[in-house]
Design a protein around this motif. Sequence first.
Motif, PDB file in Angstrom:
ATOM      1  N   VAL A   1       2.731   3.118   8.141  1.00 42.88           N
ATOM      2  CA  VAL A   1       2.408   3.273   6.714  1.00 42.88           C
ATOM      3  C   VAL A   1       3.105   2.204   5.887  1.00 42.88           C
ATOM      4  CG1 VAL A   1       2.762   4.769   4.710  1.00 42.88           C
ATOM      5  CG2 VAL A   1       1.946   5.746   6.871  1.00 42.88           C
ATOM      6  N   LYS A   2       4.401   2.050   6.178  1.00 43.76           N
ATOM      7  CA  LYS A   2       5.203   1.056   5.450  1.00 43.76           C
ATOM      8  C   LYS A   2       4.666  -0.351   5.641  1.00 43.76           C
ATOM      9  CE  LYS A   2       8.786   1.933   2.970  1.00 43.76           C
ATOM     10  NZ  LYS A   2       9.575   3.141   3.336  1.00 43.76           N
TER      11      LYS A   2
ATOM     12  N   ASN B   1       1.707  -1.270   6.326  1.00 40.34           N
ATOM     13  CA  ASN B   1       0.467  -1.460   5.572  1.00 40.34           C
ATOM     14  C   ASN B   1       0.734  -1.664   4.085  1.00 40.34           C
ATOM     15  OD1 ASN B   1      -1.231  -1.419   7.755  1.00 40.34           O
ATOM     16  ND2 ASN B   1      -1.443   0.811   7.747  1.00 40.34           N
ATOM     17  N   GLN B   2       1.743  -0.967   3.566  1.00 38.68           N
ATOM     18  CA  GLN B   2       2.111  -1.167   2.160  1.00 38.68           C
ATOM     19  C   GLN B   2       2.556  -2.611   1.936  1.00 38.68           C
ATOM     20  OE1 GLN B   2       5.218   1.678   1.446  1.00 38.68           O
ATOM     21  NE2 GLN B   2       3.806   3.389   1.095  1.00 38.68           N
ATOM     22  N   VAL B   3       3.369  -3.102   2.879  1.00 35.95           N
ATOM     23  CA  VAL B   3       3.859  -4.478   2.776  1.00 35.95           C
ATOM     24  C   VAL B   3       2.691  -5.460   2.854  1.00 35.95           C
ATOM     25  CG1 VAL B   3       5.196  -6.263   3.972  1.00 35.95           C
ATOM     26  CG2 VAL B   3       6.174  -4.003   3.648  1.00 35.95           C
TER      27      VAL B   3
ATOM     28  N   GLU C   1      -1.779  -9.408  -2.147  1.00 35.73           N
ATOM     29  CA  GLU C   1      -1.742  -9.682  -3.580  1.00 35.73           C
ATOM     30  C   GLU C   1      -1.103 -11.032  -3.860  1.00 35.73           C
ATOM     31  OE1 GLU C   1      -1.028  -4.996  -4.824  1.00 35.73           O
ATOM     32  OE2 GLU C   1       0.491  -6.488  -5.337  1.00 35.73           O
TER      33      GLU C   1
ATOM     34  N   SER D   1       1.774  -5.198  12.571  1.00 35.05           N
ATOM     35  CA  SER D   1       0.797  -4.144  12.348  1.00 35.05           C
ATOM     36  C   SER D   1      -0.080  -3.944  13.577  1.00 35.05           C
ATOM     37  CB  SER D   1      -0.062  -4.508  11.134  1.00 35.05           C
ATOM     38  OG  SER D   1      -1.080  -3.564  10.976  1.00 35.05           O
TER      39      SER D   1
ATOM     40  N   LYS E   1      -0.322  -4.987   2.030  1.00 32.95           N
ATOM     41  CA  LYS E   1      -1.102  -4.930   0.790  1.00 32.95           C
ATOM     42  C   LYS E   1      -0.475  -5.834  -0.277  1.00 32.95           C
ATOM     43  CE  LYS E   1      -3.242  -1.500  -2.231  1.00 32.95           C
ATOM     44  NZ  LYS E   1      -2.294  -1.086  -3.307  1.00 32.95           N
ATOM     45  N   LYS E   2       0.863  -5.763  -0.385  1.00 29.65           N
ATOM     46  CA  LYS E   2       1.557  -6.613  -1.358  1.00 29.65           C
ATOM     47  C   LYS E   2       1.386  -8.085  -1.017  1.00 29.65           C
ATOM     48  CE  LYS E   2       4.455  -3.531  -3.638  1.00 29.65           C
ATOM     49  NZ  LYS E   2       5.506  -3.376  -4.628  1.00 29.65           N
TER      50      LYS E   2
ATOM     51  N   ASP F   1      11.545  -0.408  -1.471  1.00 28.13           N
ATOM     52  CA  ASP F   1      10.612  -1.027  -2.398  1.00 28.13           C
ATOM     53  C   ASP F   1      10.626  -2.534  -2.208  1.00 28.13           C
ATOM     54  OD1 ASP F   1      10.335  -1.502  -5.984  1.00 28.13           O
ATOM     55  OD2 ASP F   1       8.778  -1.186  -4.483  1.00 28.13           O
TER      56      ASP F   1
END
Lengths: 190, 177
Positions: A167-168, A170-172, A178, B171, A174-175, B113
């Motif tokens: 999950v993490k 994939n979040q990374v 961007e 990934s 995504k950023k 974060d």
Amino acid sequence: MADADTVKSLNGLLNGIAQKIYYNKSEITEDLLKNELYPDLSPEEFHALHEKMKSLVKSIASADMDQAQLEAFLTAQTRKQGGSGGVSAEQAAALSRFWKSHRARIRESLVGQSRWEPGLRGLSWRVDVQTASSRGEPSGNAVALVELELGRQGEDSDFVCLEFDEVKVNQVLKKMAEIQESIDSIVNKS
Amino acid sequence: MPGLESTSGVDSTVENIGRLPPDVFAETTFQRAGIDLEWKALQSIIRLLSSNFRTAAKNNLTADQLVARLGEGSRHWAKAVLQVVHQLWSEHGSLIHTYQEAHAMASIGQMVDMQWKLGMAVSSDTCRSLNSPYVSLLLKVADTSGEVSYKSFEMTIPQFQNFHSQFKDISAALETV
């Protein structure tokens, strides 16, 4: 002095100047350069030559001159009147050759010098599968361990070791997509 | 094990190591010597050696095992060079391993974060025409005790793209498990 020797000494001098001011070779001193390349010049004459070449290299590097700018600059320099002001045709040619071969590396050095945040020196990773844990978490979870090697110029590396699940990651990602979008939009504008 | 596979980049780096005289190579392993090799080649040498030593330390390889692994990674290692590596590792290897173990256990964190910034360095006091784009990341990290710290770092655009590509690999690896 034969022409070939003059060219060789000039090339050596420019190379030595680059080594000292951009490539951090502090062992290269003005005395060393004089003794190696211009043993027959007086210390004052060599100092004047060294300072002039150094100043020209710094100007060229600071403006990151392209071919056209360099030619215009060198032409202007050769036309300057006065003993210490002007640049000979030989010196101009040597500077031109020097810049062609050193430009990329000097630029890299200047970019590095102006970066005060730590840079990314290395990244290594591995994926582990958890088989048991003291906190009773379910086993079979895949986890990525990522080690970032960070460091400022001249300082020792700081190793940051981080754990990521799918999950993490994939979040990374995504950023990062961007960021890449942002980069692409700038490239397309220019 | 990542880092020890053979690629053409590793081969040419290994060949460059062979060009250094053995006693200089020994010096270089722990501090940079002033050799007139092309800059990128020298950087690659240092990274290759550091990476190999760290991997060997992590896996507590003996000097024989380290040398065998290097040989598997590339056919281009010169014999004299491998001998120096063997000697250095016999003397210092176990110490590095102990240090690494202590270091690693204390510091696996979670990334809470990630913030990013795309910047352009326009000019500086040493260069009026810098024009250098960069990506800056700010990571908020929680360690095993819950304490939060911030780590920030910068990358050039090519470095960022490499970074991005490595995360894609991670990934893919997580998906196949």
